[in-house]
Scaffold this active site. Structure first.
Site, PDB file in Angstrom:
ATOM      1  N   ASN A 144      -4.536 -16.825   1.463  1.00 48.73           N
ATOM      2  CA  ASN A 144      -3.743 -16.388   0.310  1.00 48.73           C
ATOM      3  C   ASN A 144      -4.582 -15.739  -0.795  1.00 48.73           C
ATOM      4  O   ASN A 144      -4.060 -14.937  -1.560  1.00 48.73           O
ATOM      5  CB  ASN A 144      -2.985 -17.612  -0.241  1.00 48.73           C
ATOM      6  CG  ASN A 144      -2.464 -17.371  -1.633  1.00 48.73           C
ATOM      7  OD1 ASN A 144      -1.404 -16.758  -1.813  1.00 48.73           O
ATOM      8  ND2 ASN A 144      -3.192 -17.823  -2.658  1.00 48.73           N
ATOM      9  N   TYR A 200      -5.611  -1.774  -2.967  1.00 49.04           N
ATOM     10  CA  TYR A 200      -4.824  -2.988  -2.681  1.00 49.04           C
ATOM     11  C   TYR A 200      -3.911  -2.763  -1.464  1.00 49.04           C
ATOM     12  O   TYR A 200      -3.853  -3.604  -0.554  1.00 49.04           O
ATOM     13  CB  TYR A 200      -3.996  -3.339  -3.918  1.00 49.04           C
ATOM     14  CG  TYR A 200      -3.221  -4.632  -3.819  1.00 49.04           C
ATOM     15  CD1 TYR A 200      -3.855  -5.865  -3.921  1.00 49.04           C
ATOM     16  CD2 TYR A 200      -1.839  -4.612  -3.641  1.00 49.04           C
ATOM     17  CE1 TYR A 200      -3.134  -7.052  -3.853  1.00 49.04           C
ATOM     18  CE2 TYR A 200      -1.113  -5.797  -3.571  1.00 49.04           C
ATOM     19  CZ  TYR A 200      -1.766  -7.012  -3.673  1.00 49.04           C
ATOM     20  OH  TYR A 200      -1.043  -8.178  -3.591  1.00 49.04           O
ATOM     21  N   LYS A 236      -3.969  -4.749   2.109  1.00 46.87           N
ATOM     22  CA  LYS A 236      -2.829  -5.540   2.588  1.00 46.87           C
ATOM     23  C   LYS A 236      -2.258  -4.975   3.888  1.00 46.87           C
ATOM     24  O   LYS A 236      -1.728  -5.728   4.721  1.00 46.87           O
ATOM     25  CB  LYS A 236      -1.756  -5.614   1.499  1.00 46.87           C
ATOM     26  CG  LYS A 236      -2.202  -6.413   0.271  1.00 46.87           C
ATOM     27  CD  LYS A 236      -2.541  -7.857   0.623  1.00 46.87           C
ATOM     28  CE  LYS A 236      -2.836  -8.719  -0.577  1.00 46.87           C
ATOM     29  NZ  LYS A 236      -3.112 -10.124  -0.218  1.00 46.87           N
ATOM     30  N   ILE A 249       6.188 -10.987  -7.624  1.00 50.80           N
ATOM     31  CA  ILE A 249       6.266 -12.399  -8.001  1.00 50.80           C
ATOM     32  C   ILE A 249       5.495 -12.565  -9.315  1.00 50.80           C
ATOM     33  O   ILE A 249       4.265 -12.391  -9.302  1.00 50.80           O
ATOM     34  CB  ILE A 249       5.590 -13.311  -6.925  1.00 50.80           C
ATOM     35  CG1 ILE A 249       5.966 -12.909  -5.488  1.00 50.80           C
ATOM     36  CG2 ILE A 249       5.835 -14.782  -7.222  1.00 50.80           C
ATOM     37  CD1 ILE A 249       7.366 -13.216  -5.070  1.00 50.80           C
TER      38      ILE A 249
HETATM   39  P1  NAP Z   1      -3.211 -15.240  -8.804  1.00 51.04           P
HETATM   40  O1  NAP Z   1      -2.190 -15.986  -9.594  1.00 51.04           O
HETATM   41  O2  NAP Z   1      -4.084 -14.242  -9.490  1.00 51.04           O
HETATM   42  O3  NAP Z   1      -4.130 -16.304  -8.017  1.00 51.04           O
HETATM   43  C1  NAP Z   1      -5.173 -15.845  -7.222  1.00 51.04           C
HETATM   44  C2  NAP Z   1      -5.806 -17.001  -6.503  1.00 51.04           C
HETATM   45  O4  NAP Z   1      -6.822 -16.484  -5.615  1.00 51.04           O
HETATM   46  C3  NAP Z   1      -6.497 -17.992  -7.433  1.00 51.04           C
HETATM   47  O5  NAP Z   1      -6.338 -19.275  -6.892  1.00 51.04           O
HETATM   48  C4  NAP Z   1      -7.963 -17.561  -7.371  1.00 51.04           C
HETATM   49  O6  NAP Z   1      -8.885 -18.619  -7.624  1.00 51.04           O
HETATM   50  C5  NAP Z   1      -8.053 -17.130  -5.917  1.00 51.04           C
HETATM   51  N1  NAP Z   1      -9.165 -16.212  -5.630  1.00 51.04           N
HETATM   52  C6  NAP Z   1      -9.397 -14.981  -6.156  1.00 51.04           C
HETATM   53  N2  NAP Z   1     -10.511 -14.457  -5.631  1.00 51.04           N
HETATM   54  C7  NAP Z   1     -11.011 -15.376  -4.770  1.00 51.04           C
HETATM   55  C8  NAP Z   1     -12.155 -15.433  -3.938  1.00 51.04           C
HETATM   56  N3  NAP Z   1     -13.037 -14.415  -3.893  1.00 51.04           N
HETATM   57  N4  NAP Z   1     -12.362 -16.539  -3.182  1.00 51.04           N
HETATM   58  C9  NAP Z   1     -11.494 -17.582  -3.237  1.00 51.04           C
HETATM   59  N5  NAP Z   1     -10.381 -17.582  -4.010  1.00 51.04           N
HETATM   60  C10 NAP Z   1     -10.160 -16.495  -4.763  1.00 51.04           C
HETATM   61  O7  NAP Z   1      -2.521 -14.410  -7.613  1.00 51.04           O
HETATM   62  P2  NAP Z   1      -1.086 -14.597  -6.898  1.00 51.04           P
HETATM   63  O8  NAP Z   1      -0.122 -13.682  -7.546  1.00 51.04           O
HETATM   64  O9  NAP Z   1      -0.770 -16.013  -6.736  1.00 51.04           O
HETATM   65  O10 NAP Z   1      -1.413 -13.950  -5.465  1.00 51.04           O
HETATM   66  C11 NAP Z   1      -1.709 -14.728  -4.315  1.00 51.04           C
HETATM   67  C12 NAP Z   1      -1.680 -13.818  -3.100  1.00 51.04           C
HETATM   68  O11 NAP Z   1      -0.386 -13.226  -2.984  1.00 51.04           O
HETATM   69  C13 NAP Z   1      -2.672 -12.670  -3.151  1.00 51.04           C
HETATM   70  O12 NAP Z   1      -3.195 -12.418  -1.875  1.00 51.04           O
HETATM   71  C14 NAP Z   1      -1.806 -11.510  -3.603  1.00 51.04           C
HETATM   72  O13 NAP Z   1      -2.358 -10.271  -3.200  1.00 51.04           O
HETATM   73  C15 NAP Z   1      -0.519 -11.824  -2.876  1.00 51.04           C
HETATM   74  N6  NAP Z   1       0.649 -11.181  -3.457  1.00 51.04           N
HETATM   75  C16 NAP Z   1       1.028 -11.417  -4.737  1.00 51.04           C
HETATM   76  C17 NAP Z   1       2.155 -10.794  -5.244  1.00 51.04           C
HETATM   77  C18 NAP Z   1       2.651 -11.004  -6.650  1.00 51.04           C
HETATM   78  O14 NAP Z   1       3.563 -10.276  -7.062  1.00 51.04           O
HETATM   79  N7  NAP Z   1       2.110 -11.942  -7.387  1.00 51.04           N
HETATM   80  C19 NAP Z   1       2.886  -9.908  -4.432  1.00 51.04           C
HETATM   81  C20 NAP Z   1       2.470  -9.700  -3.122  1.00 51.04           C
HETATM   82  C21 NAP Z   1       1.350 -10.350  -2.644  1.00 51.04           C
HETATM   83  P3  NAP Z   1      -9.343 -18.998  -9.138  1.00 51.04           P
HETATM   84  O15 NAP Z   1      -8.182 -19.804  -9.731  1.00 51.04           O
HETATM   85  O16 NAP Z   1     -10.562 -19.813  -8.981  1.00 51.04           O
HETATM   86  O17 NAP Z   1      -9.556 -17.714  -9.869  1.00 51.04           O
END
Ligand code: NAP
Length: 245
Positions: free
Chosen positions: A88, A153, A157, A186
């Site tokens: 994730n 990005y 993906k 999200i």
């Molecule tokens: P987020 O709130 O920014 O959280 C990101 C998470 O990834 C945090 O736990 C962070 O850890 C961790 N992380 C970042 N870089 C890392 C690394 N190099 N090694 C290990 N952990 C790392 O993001 P999110 O929105 O929940 O997104 C989660 C996933 O869903 C991602 O892959 C994102 O691309 C995908 N996604 C998100 C959305 C959206 O709209 N939000 C849509 C489609 C896909 P720390 O807390 O330590 O920083």
């Protein structure tokens, strides 16, 4: 999922946090990976323990091959196995191509795509030995649609989708399923920088008329990790309110 062990990369915040909690609610012990936010990860561990499940926070940068291997090893050593891997962890560095710097390209591909390779590579051997495993990769509708301003990005993906399908073919005979989930928009810290008028415009394009929640994604991941999903592999399941259809 009682008796099973899950590893959720980027489990400290946002979607990963919701996934870690949902898998725990269904009975799994959970390793919560993070890279930077130690307190956030510890808080998720405390929430999981309050549910009566075992949990551990493990700091590791998934983009680093050796750290990813250590992450898997530590999960197995402390929680006693690995049944469910949720890749994730992800980052964004959005810019139009003319302004997209090489280090923004490299950083996003390193975490979002190479990170999935790194952790999965370490996790697959123990899963093959036990002839059972669930791998769920968090892709994105961006990987299906390719929005302007997200070349790095979207490429990362879309790469995750190709990797998912290849691994589904390679590992199917060993009782391991590999699927991708493609969330739509999200609201989390990842998307916090987007402008209000862009959000309003985007919402109009979503047939269900609302943004998704981290829990919407978590429920889908939990289903793909469950026994009920044992005949599903190699799919990309959008959780996007109809945005990408
Ligand atoms: P987020 O709130 O920014 O959280 C990101 C998470 O990834 C945090 O736990 C962070 O850890 C961790 N992380 C970042 N870089 C890392 C690394 N190099 N090694 C290990 N952990 C790392 O993001 P999110 O929105 O929940 O997104 C989660 C996933 O869903 C991602 O892959 C994102 O691309 C995908 N996604 C998100 C959305 C959206 O709209 N939000 C849509 C489609 C896909 P720390 O807390 O330590 O920083």
């Amino acid at each position: 999922m009682s008796g099973q062990v899950a590893l959720v990369t980027g489990g400290s915040r946002g979607i990963g946090r919701a996934i870690a909690l949902e898998l725990a609610r269904r009975g799994a012990a959970v390793a919560v990976n993070y890279v930077q936010h130690d307190q956030a990860a510890q808080a998720v561990v405390a929430e999981i323990e309050a549910l009566g499940r075992r949990a551990i926070a493990i700091q590791a940068d998934v983009g680093d091959f050796a750290q990813a291997a250590r992450l898997v090893k530590e999960t197995i050593r402390t929680l006693g196995g690995l049944d469910i891997l949720v890749n994730n962890a992800g980052i964004v560095r959005d810019a139009l191509l003319l302004r997209l710097r090489e280090d923004d390209w490299d950083a996003v591909l390193r975490v979002n795509l190479k990170g999935v390779y790194n952790v999965t590579k370490a996790a697959v051997r123990p899963m093959m030995r036990q002839r059972h495993g669930r791998i769920i990769n968090i892709s994105s509708v961006s990987g299906l649609m390719g929005p302007a301003g997200q070349a790095n990005y979207a490429a990362s993906k879309a790469g995750v989708i190709g990797l998912t399908k290849s691994l589904a073919r390679e590992l199917g005979g060993r009782g391991i399923t590999v699927n991708a989930v493609a969330p739509g928009f999200i609201p989390t810290e990842l998307t916090a920088a987007l402008e209000d008028d862009f959000r309003a415009q985007l919402k109009q394009q979503i047939p269900l008329g609302r943004f998704g929640t981290a829990e919407d994604v978590a429920h889908t991941v939990a289903f793909l990790a469950s026994e009920e999903a044992s005949y599903i592999t190699g799919i990309v399941l959008p959780v996007d309110g109809g945005l990408s259809m």
